[in-house]
Design an enzyme around this catalytic site. Structure first.
Site, PDB file in Angstrom:
ATOM      1  N   ARG A 108       0.794  -1.360  -0.002  1.00  0.00           N
ATOM      2  CA  ARG A 108      -0.096   0.037   0.026  1.00  0.00           C
ATOM      3  C   ARG A 108       1.006   1.164   0.030  1.00  0.00           C
ATOM      4  O   ARG A 108       1.830   1.629   0.931  1.00  0.00           O
ATOM      5  CB  ARG A 108      -0.879   0.238   1.333  1.00  0.00           C
ATOM      6  CG  ARG A 108      -1.814   1.292   1.430  1.00  0.00           C
ATOM      7  CD  ARG A 108      -3.003   0.989   0.414  1.00  0.00           C
ATOM      8  NE  ARG A 108      -4.084   1.928   0.639  1.00  0.00           N
ATOM      9  CZ  ARG A 108      -4.107   3.117   0.234  1.00  0.00           C
ATOM     10  NH1 ARG A 108      -3.414   3.510  -0.838  1.00  0.00           N
ATOM     11  NH2 ARG A 108      -5.466   3.888   0.408  1.00  0.00           N
ATOM     12  N   GLY A 109       0.831   1.863  -1.066  1.00  0.00           N
ATOM     13  CA  GLY A 109       1.955   2.977  -1.203  1.00  0.00           C
ATOM     14  C   GLY A 109       1.673   4.169  -0.128  1.00  0.00           C
ATOM     15  O   GLY A 109       2.839   4.644   0.383  1.00  0.00           O
ATOM     16  N   GLU A 110       0.863   4.577   0.268  1.00  0.00           N
ATOM     17  CA  GLU A 110       0.573   5.625   1.053  1.00  0.00           C
ATOM     18  C   GLU A 110       1.263   5.098   2.491  1.00  0.00           C
ATOM     19  O   GLU A 110       1.570   5.780   3.444  1.00  0.00           O
ATOM     20  CB  GLU A 110      -1.133   5.831   1.420  1.00  0.00           C
ATOM     21  CG  GLU A 110      -1.715   6.485  -0.001  1.00  0.00           C
ATOM     22  CD  GLU A 110      -3.108   6.707   0.224  1.00  0.00           C
ATOM     23  OE1 GLU A 110      -3.733   6.582   1.487  1.00  0.00           O
ATOM     24  OE2 GLU A 110      -3.887   7.347  -0.869  1.00  0.00           O
ATOM     25  N   ASP A 111       1.200   3.888   2.828  1.00  0.00           N
ATOM     26  CA  ASP A 111       1.807   3.503   4.322  1.00  0.00           C
ATOM     27  C   ASP A 111       3.220   3.332   4.229  1.00  0.00           C
ATOM     28  O   ASP A 111       3.673   3.780   5.081  1.00  0.00           O
ATOM     29  CB  ASP A 111       1.073   1.819   4.362  1.00  0.00           C
ATOM     30  CG  ASP A 111      -0.350   2.096   4.756  1.00  0.00           C
ATOM     31  OD1 ASP A 111      -0.885   3.308   4.997  1.00  0.00           O
ATOM     32  OD2 ASP A 111      -1.136   0.895   5.315  1.00  0.00           O
ATOM     33  N   THR A 112       3.548   2.487   2.966  1.00  0.00           N
ATOM     34  CA  THR A 112       5.135   2.266   3.185  1.00  0.00           C
ATOM     35  C   THR A 112       6.123   2.520   2.129  1.00  0.00           C
ATOM     36  O   THR A 112       7.166   2.164   2.012  1.00  0.00           O
ATOM     37  CB  THR A 112       5.065   0.723   3.413  1.00  0.00           C
ATOM     38  OG1 THR A 112       4.516  -0.074   2.007  1.00  0.00           O
ATOM     39  CG2 THR A 112       4.353   0.161   4.553  1.00  0.00           C
ATOM     40  N   ARG A 113       5.487   3.176   0.924  1.00  0.00           N
ATOM     41  CA  ARG A 113       6.549   3.359  -0.050  1.00  0.00           C
ATOM     42  C   ARG A 113       7.645   4.150   0.417  1.00  0.00           C
ATOM     43  O   ARG A 113       8.829   4.007  -0.278  1.00  0.00           O
ATOM     44  CB  ARG A 113       5.631   4.326  -1.143  1.00  0.00           C
ATOM     45  CG  ARG A 113       6.383   4.501  -2.444  1.00  0.00           C
ATOM     46  CD  ARG A 113       5.733   5.490  -3.490  1.00  0.00           C
ATOM     47  NE  ARG A 113       4.764   4.623  -3.849  1.00  0.00           N
ATOM     48  CZ  ARG A 113       4.800   3.642  -5.062  1.00  0.00           C
ATOM     49  NH1 ARG A 113       5.789   3.506  -5.391  1.00  0.00           N
ATOM     50  NH2 ARG A 113       3.479   3.228  -5.290  1.00  0.00           N
ATOM     51  N   GLY A 172      -6.041   3.985 -10.678  1.00  0.00           N
ATOM     52  CA  GLY A 172      -7.095   3.351 -11.231  1.00  0.00           C
ATOM     53  C   GLY A 172      -7.815   2.075 -10.453  1.00  0.00           C
ATOM     54  O   GLY A 172      -7.200   1.889  -9.305  1.00  0.00           O
ATOM     55  N   GLU A 224      -4.880  -7.035  -6.477  1.00  0.00           N
ATOM     56  CA  GLU A 224      -3.527  -7.802  -6.735  1.00  0.00           C
ATOM     57  C   GLU A 224      -3.070  -8.803  -5.859  1.00  0.00           C
ATOM     58  O   GLU A 224      -2.647  -9.807  -6.426  1.00  0.00           O
ATOM     59  CB  GLU A 224      -2.533  -6.363  -6.689  1.00  0.00           C
ATOM     60  CG  GLU A 224      -1.102  -6.686  -6.925  1.00  0.00           C
ATOM     61  CD  GLU A 224      -0.102  -5.348  -6.788  1.00  0.00           C
ATOM     62  OE1 GLU A 224       0.001  -4.810  -7.754  1.00  0.00           O
ATOM     63  OE2 GLU A 224      -0.022  -5.096  -5.406  1.00  0.00           O
TER      64      GLU A 224
END
Length: 935
Positions: A18-23, A51, A85
């Site tokens: 989850r990009g917002e959490d751990t990117r 998307g 995913e």
């Protein structure tokens, strides 16, 4: 041959997060650590998750990756994109993708049961979406990923970078596992690797499989297992190859091997096992959820398997255990049902391996072709021998090769023999004796013959001993039930035998070398230590007449087995020891055995191609009660058959090619013997009229009876099969002439013309009496031989034609089981008087009956069959009363004629169909013709 390890991948790792959490923190650091270690990793761009649908490019990236790392953070479930995913990733897991979950500051149970932030996110999603099925897929995916073996990082667990290092270490191990050295030249290995991989079924299913790889020493079991390990290790969560389990467990104990197993699979170097029991418990607890590959190499004891791989539930779904051993019984006792035998190399592969070891190339100077072929023949496809000899002869001249080959043939290489001798050393003492007997004397013999011959020494244990030698890969049973042994194992056994008695050939237990036997027989240097003497001269050796000391066997007081299969002797022996149990002498050089020989212990007597004129040389049959086999094949001077009825244990009797006097034999009595089948030459006895095999309780088949046999008695042949009885009946139907046969049976054959359940049966004939009428009776056979069921009363038109019973009252105290009594009415004398008694066209009634005789209630059934002749049809034979038919036809003709006239009248007035009238007229005409024919 190069062995492919695994399919090609576009990416080695796919990161799902989850990009917002751990990117920008954990996942970013993980991505950098992977890239720093040279691991090609896919991480999506920031705008790819904007998307709502997974793009085909992203799905392809997942499919073309070897490992997927799923970072399950606090808000992972709030992204439908991440959940979709995850569904795709878990679907690819079934196709071989390795999925590693990382629970980053979340509890795995929250993910598994959708609690806390995961529960809240899915509840919102369920309210937002009407697609209930899709939400259920997400829930199932979260449960599945939470059940996988992964990593859990919590606040307060320490430095994050160390946690990331442990994840990367595992990925590195999976991508670049430690490859094991297989062989310098893995010639001929590829096809066998593929065969075993099919048995392992690595790609399909989550079931547990355990297979055994077995074969003789030096054949390449370990090499095959190493190649398999390198090929499939990537498909497992953890793997371990424990090489040479037997040697290491003997030196360090089984707990040491348990420690290595756990350390390798878990990647934990701090494991310290104090006892085998602790190790078993730890293996069960730590590995039962892991998909592991375990190879146990060179196992020779059950406790090794029980301690290292005791049960399938020790390991997780999809695990595979491979065991290499020389002992197939070991595999069976551990319930290993799938096994693979490693084969020796074929000629082409053997030569290729030899060239690589000796010349480091496959292209060799043509001058070496002959010596290369000599070594290939000597090694007989054994990789160990080819590698050792090839290495020893590296860079040597052709002359040095020839000299070395002669040396190997005389004294085999110790490095090879020591490897092969491991299996011999593991045998019990009596099993060692059996192996040496076979290696020295009985290679190529039929298995049953070996069991019979050596049974004279080892009593009733031979089947067990043979099975042990087969299990240990020391011998094989060939396609035609021959005992086979590899040439180098044979040499190993012969060398051991000679080392056991180095002081002289006359003091050895076994005499098998022709030069040693010749020396002992010429010089009379035998001793009481000799128990087996086997004289074989190869075809290539020149056979000379041996001038020997006729007293040579006198000193061999414990000689039990004497076999001389070829070799010319100028004269016969003066004596044989009383200990002799097996006597086989082809071309025995005298017409009698020594007069002072007591044959009471003799079990087998085979004297083919000899010059006996009779069997009197055997002496009193009372002294032959232990004899089980007699063989006089091609003894063409024999003039009469022996009486073997007093030999209670006789099982085999053979006299093939003895027909120049024996061809006139008329009566043969084999009753009460232990024969299992009649010799094939019996069908050539054209003069044989009577054959008695009564009470041959082990007789199973009677094949090919003589063409002129008239009487066969097979009473109380309890092992005679029903198929054999059927064959005898069919043979008598089609071939034999006058018959009087009795043999076991309880069913009436289908080819009979008429059958009856009572004590009588009948038929009608006119003109000549049929030349062959078979009558069959099923009834018990009386023990009292004065009572014979197979002699009935025959009546023609009510008049007795044949009657042989002297008394109506006979007491039968005991009866055997049902037998078939078969005889031909042709043998009875009344047939020749019939033409004088009755007119030619008159129908005569024949009745075969036991009515009025004692014990008719015991008769189970009767049958009659008239053998058809081409010159005579069956119109002169009937099984119903022809006179009844005649009367019926004659009585009904006037009525039918009147009825026919009425039909004509009705049809002429149009009241009846003319076609029906014509058909009735045709039927009336046929009835008229029938009445003329039978009248």
């Amino acid at each position: 041959m190069a062995i492919q390890n695994s399919p090609a991948f576009t990416y080695e790792v796919f990161l799902s997060f989850r990009g917002e959490d751990t990117r920008h923190d954990f996942t970013g650091n993980l991505y950098k650590a992977l890239c720093d270690r040279g691991i090609h990793t896919f991480i999506d761009d920031e705008d790819l998750q904007s998307g709502e649908e997974i793009t085909p490019a992203l799905a392809k990236a997942i499919e073309e990756s070897r490992i997927a790392i799923v970072v399950l953070s606090h808000n992972y479930a709030s992204s439908s994109f991440c959940l979709d995913e995850l569904v795709v990733i878990l679907d690819c897991k079934n196709k071989g993708l390795l999925v590693i979950p990382v629970f980053y500051k979340v509890d795995p149970s929250d993910v598994r049961h959708q609690k806390e932030s995961y529960g809240e996110a899915l509840t919102k999603r369920q309210r937002r979406f009407e697609d209930v099925e899709k939400v259920q897929k997400w829930k199932m995916a979260l449960r599945q990923v939470a059940d996988l073996s992964g990593y859990h990082f919590k606040d307060g667990d320490g430095y994050e970078y160390k946690f990331i290092e442990s994840v990367v270490d595992r990925v590195c191990h999976k991508i670049n596992p430690a490859r094991l050295h297989v062989a310098d030249y893995p010639v001929g290995l590829g096809p066998q690797v593929l065969e075993v991989r099919k048995l392992l079924n690595v790609e399909c299913g989550d079931g547990f499989h355990m297979i055994g790889i077995h074969g003789m020493g030096g054949v390449g079991k370990t090499t095959l297992a190493l190649a398999l390990y390198n090929l499939i290790a990537d498909c497992f969560d953890g793997s371990c190859f424990l090489q040479n389990v037997t040697e290491k467990s003997n030196k360090h104990g089984l707990e040491h091997l348990q420690n290595i197993l756990l350390s390798k699979i878990l990647g934990d170097k701090d494991i310290n096992i104090a006892s085998e029991h602790e190790g078993i418990s730890m293996i069960q607890q730590r590995l039962q959820r892991k998909k592991v590959l375990l190879i146990l190499d060179n196992v020779d004891k059950c406790e090794q398997l029980q301690t290292l791989a005791g049960s399938p539930d020790w390991f997780g779904p999809g695990s595979r255990v491979i065991i290499t051993t020389r002992d197939t019984h070991l595999l069976a006792s551990h319930q290993v049902k799938t096994t693979y035998e490693v084969k020796t190399l074929n000629k082409d592969d053997a030569l290729q391996l030899l060239k690589w070891k000796a010349f480091k190339t496959k292209h060799v100077d043509p001058r070496y072709v002959e010596v290369l072929n000599d070594v290939e023949i000597y090694a007989s496809g054994l990789p160990l021998a080819l590698e050792v000899i090839g290495s020893n002869l590296f860079a040597k001249t052709v002359e040095q090769w020839k000299s070395a080959i002669n040396q190997y043939k005389r004294i085999p290489n110790s490095q090879i023999l020591d490897k092969l001798k491991v299996s011999f050393d593991a045998l019990e003492e009596e099993e060692k004796g059996v192996f040496l007997d076979i290696a020295c004397c009985f290679k190529g013999y039929i298995l049953r013959d070996v069991e019979d011959i050596l049974g004279a020494i080892y009593d009733d244990c031979m089947k067990h001993h043979i099975s042990v030698l087969v299990d240990k890969s020391l011998i094989k049973i060939g396609q035609w039930s021959t005992v086979e042994i590899h040439d180098l194992i044979e040499e190993m056994g012969r060398q051991i035998d000679q080392q056991e008695s180095p002081e002289g050939s006359g003091k050895r237990r076994r005499l098998w070398l022709p030069k040693d036997i010749t020396e002992v027989l010429k010089d009379n240097t035998g001793t009481s230590r000799i128990e087996i003497l086997c004289f074989h001269i190869s075809i290539s050796e020149k056979e000379e007449t041996l001038d020997w000391n006729r007293n040579a066997f006198g000193k061999m007081e414990k000689l039990k087995i004497l076999i001389i299969r070829n070799g010319k002797f100028c004269k016969g022996p003066n004596s044989f020891p009383e200990s002799l149990r097996v006597l086989e002498w082809h071309g025995y050089p005298s017409n009698c055995l020594p007069s002072n020989f007591d044959p009471s212990k003799l079990v087998t007597c085979k004297l083919p191609n000899s010059h006996f004129t009779s069997f009197g040389f055997l002496g009193s049959s009372k002294k032959l009660e232990n004899l089980t086999e007699l063989n006089f094949d091609n003894c063409q001077l024999l003039t009469r058959m022996p009486d073997v009825s007093d030999l209670p244990n006789l099982e085999k009797l053979s006299f093939d090619l003895c027909f120049t006097q024996l061809g006139t034999v008329k009566n043969l009595n084999l009753s009460r013997s232990n024969i299992t089948f009649l010799p094939g030459c019996i069908k050539e006895f054209h003069c044989l009229n009577y054959l008695n095999v009564n009470r041959c309780k082990r007789l199973q088949e009677i094949r090919g009876l003589p063409p002129n046999l008239k009487r066969l008695r097979a009473i109380k042949c309890t092992s005679l099969t029903s198929s054999a009885s059927s064959m005898l009946l069919n043979q008598q139907l089609h071939e034999a002439g006058e018959t009087d046969f009795i043999f076991p049976g309880g069913s009436i054959p289908r080819w009979l013309d008429k059958e009856s359940r009572g004590p009588s049966i009948s038929f009608w004939f006119r003109n000549e009496f049929p030349p062959k009428v078979l009558c069959l009776l099923i009834a018990p056979e009386p023990v009292d031989i004065t009572v014979e069921f197979n002699t009935p009363v025959v009546l023609i038109n009510g008049k007795v034609q044949e009657y042989r019973w002297n008394s109506m009252e006979r007491e039968v105290r005991m009866l055997e089981s049902d037998h078939i009594h078969l005889f031909d009415l042709h043998v009875l004398p009344f047939r020749y008087k019939l033409m004088e008694m009755y007119s030619e066209n008159e129908w005569k009634h024949v009745e075969i009956t036991y009515q009025g005789l004692i014990h008719t209630s015991l008769i189970k059934g009767m049958g009659i069959h008239v053998v058809k002749e081409e010159r005579r049809g069956m119109k002169d034979i009937r099984y119903d009363d022809p006179y009844t038919t005649i009367k019926m036809c004659i009585t009904s003709l006037p009525f039918l004629f009147c009825f026919y006239l009425a039909l004509i009248l009705f049809s002429s007035h149009g009241l009846l169909n003319p076609t029906m009238t014509t058909l009735f007229g045709f039927m009336l005409y046929k009835i008229y013709l029938k009445s003329i024919d039978i009248g």
